[in-house]
Enzyme design. Structure first.
Site, PDB file in Angstrom:
ATOM      1  N   ASN A 157       7.651   4.915  -0.061  1.00 37.60           N
ATOM      2  CA  ASN A 157       6.237   5.261   0.050  1.00 37.60           C
ATOM      3  C   ASN A 157       5.347   4.021   0.124  1.00 37.60           C
ATOM      4  O   ASN A 157       4.159   4.105  -0.116  1.00 37.60           O
ATOM      5  CB  ASN A 157       5.823   6.141  -1.139  1.00 37.60           C
ATOM      6  CG  ASN A 157       4.457   6.738  -0.976  1.00 37.60           C
ATOM      7  OD1 ASN A 157       4.020   7.048   0.115  1.00 37.60           O
ATOM      8  ND2 ASN A 157       3.744   6.875  -2.068  1.00 37.60           N
ATOM      9  N   GLY A 176       0.820  -1.214   0.000  1.00 37.82           N
ATOM     10  CA  GLY A 176       0.000   0.000   0.000  1.00 37.82           C
ATOM     11  C   GLY A 176       0.847   1.254   0.000  1.00 37.82           C
ATOM     12  O   GLY A 176       1.886   1.313   0.653  1.00 37.82           O
ATOM     13  N   HIS A 177       0.378   2.260  -0.722  1.00 39.81           N
ATOM     14  CA  HIS A 177       1.059   3.556  -0.729  1.00 39.81           C
ATOM     15  C   HIS A 177       0.696   4.322   0.530  1.00 39.81           C
ATOM     16  O   HIS A 177      -0.483   4.451   0.862  1.00 39.81           O
ATOM     17  CB  HIS A 177       0.642   4.385  -1.951  1.00 39.81           C
ATOM     18  CG  HIS A 177       1.133   3.817  -3.230  1.00 39.81           C
ATOM     19  ND1 HIS A 177       0.371   2.978  -4.007  1.00 39.81           N
ATOM     20  CD2 HIS A 177       2.313   3.956  -3.867  1.00 39.81           C
ATOM     21  CE1 HIS A 177       1.063   2.632  -5.077  1.00 39.81           C
ATOM     22  NE2 HIS A 177       2.250   3.199  -5.005  1.00 39.81           N
ATOM     23  N   LEU A 178       1.685   4.828   1.230  1.00 39.66           N
ATOM     24  CA  LEU A 178       1.416   5.657   2.401  1.00 39.66           C
ATOM     25  C   LEU A 178       0.764   6.963   1.971  1.00 39.66           C
ATOM     26  O   LEU A 178      -0.208   7.407   2.553  1.00 39.66           O
ATOM     27  CB  LEU A 178       2.704   5.909   3.182  1.00 39.66           C
ATOM     28  CG  LEU A 178       3.326   4.652   3.783  1.00 39.66           C
ATOM     29  CD1 LEU A 178       4.662   4.972   4.434  1.00 39.66           C
ATOM     30  CD2 LEU A 178       2.375   4.016   4.784  1.00 39.66           C
ATOM     31  N   LEU A 208       5.917   4.502  -9.272  1.00 43.62           N
ATOM     32  CA  LEU A 208       4.701   3.908  -8.732  1.00 43.62           C
ATOM     33  C   LEU A 208       5.011   3.072  -7.507  1.00 43.62           C
ATOM     34  O   LEU A 208       4.273   3.071  -6.530  1.00 43.62           O
ATOM     35  CB  LEU A 208       4.015   3.050  -9.806  1.00 43.62           C
ATOM     36  CG  LEU A 208       2.709   2.385  -9.410  1.00 43.62           C
ATOM     37  CD1 LEU A 208       1.674   3.437  -9.023  1.00 43.62           C
ATOM     38  CD2 LEU A 208       2.190   1.527 -10.540  1.00 43.62           C
TER      39      LEU A 208
END
Length: 141
Positions: free
Chosen positions: A47, A17-19, A42
């Site tokens: 991140n 998951g992206h923070l 991406l």
């Protein structure tokens, strides 16, 4: 990626998951610096965090959308996401999100658990097993 069949539904239990949502941070380079001329990564390792499908898709995404909408209205936002670990665990137990727009139209300070209905996690190792007694409410209220 870990897939499980839960209640007849095949889900990817763990995500990278992206923070900070890629739709918000798409111009940050591999060093975390904003660069208007660069598309950004991406899968920037600075991140990403191990995140359940539920915490990524059912909770975090709702708050990211609020931040995006505020930014699209040309407002400035102070936004912070922190992973929360217990002791020396390899997998975060949850995420602390805070945002405040300079005009105060956006203002939240929330914590949500890194959980998944039907799955029990060993946060020390990040391993999971089916546990149908584990129930998670879809409500973010």
């Amino acid at each position: 990626m870990t897939y499980r069949s839960i209640n007849g539904r095949q889900i990817e239990v763990l995500h990278g998951g992206h923070l900070l949502a890629y739709s918000i941070t798409g111009k940050f380079n591999k060093d975390g610096q904003y660069d208007v001329n660069e598309l950004g990564l991406l899968d920037n390792p600075k991140n990403l965090s191990t995140q359940t499908e539920f915490s990524n898709q059912k909770t975090m995404q709702l708050f990211e959308e609020r931040v995006r909408n505020t930014l699209e209205a040309n407002k400035r936002v102070i936004y912070q996401v922190s992973t929360v670990f217990k002791n020396q665990d390899l997998m975060p137990i949850g995420y602390h999100l805070q945002a405040l727009s300079t005009d105060k139209s956006l203002d939240f300070n929330v914590f949500f658990w890194n959980v998944e209905s039907g799955v029990k996690f060993d946060y020390t190792t990040g391993r999971s097993k089916i546990d149908r007694s584990m129930k998670v409410s879809d409500s973010t209220e």
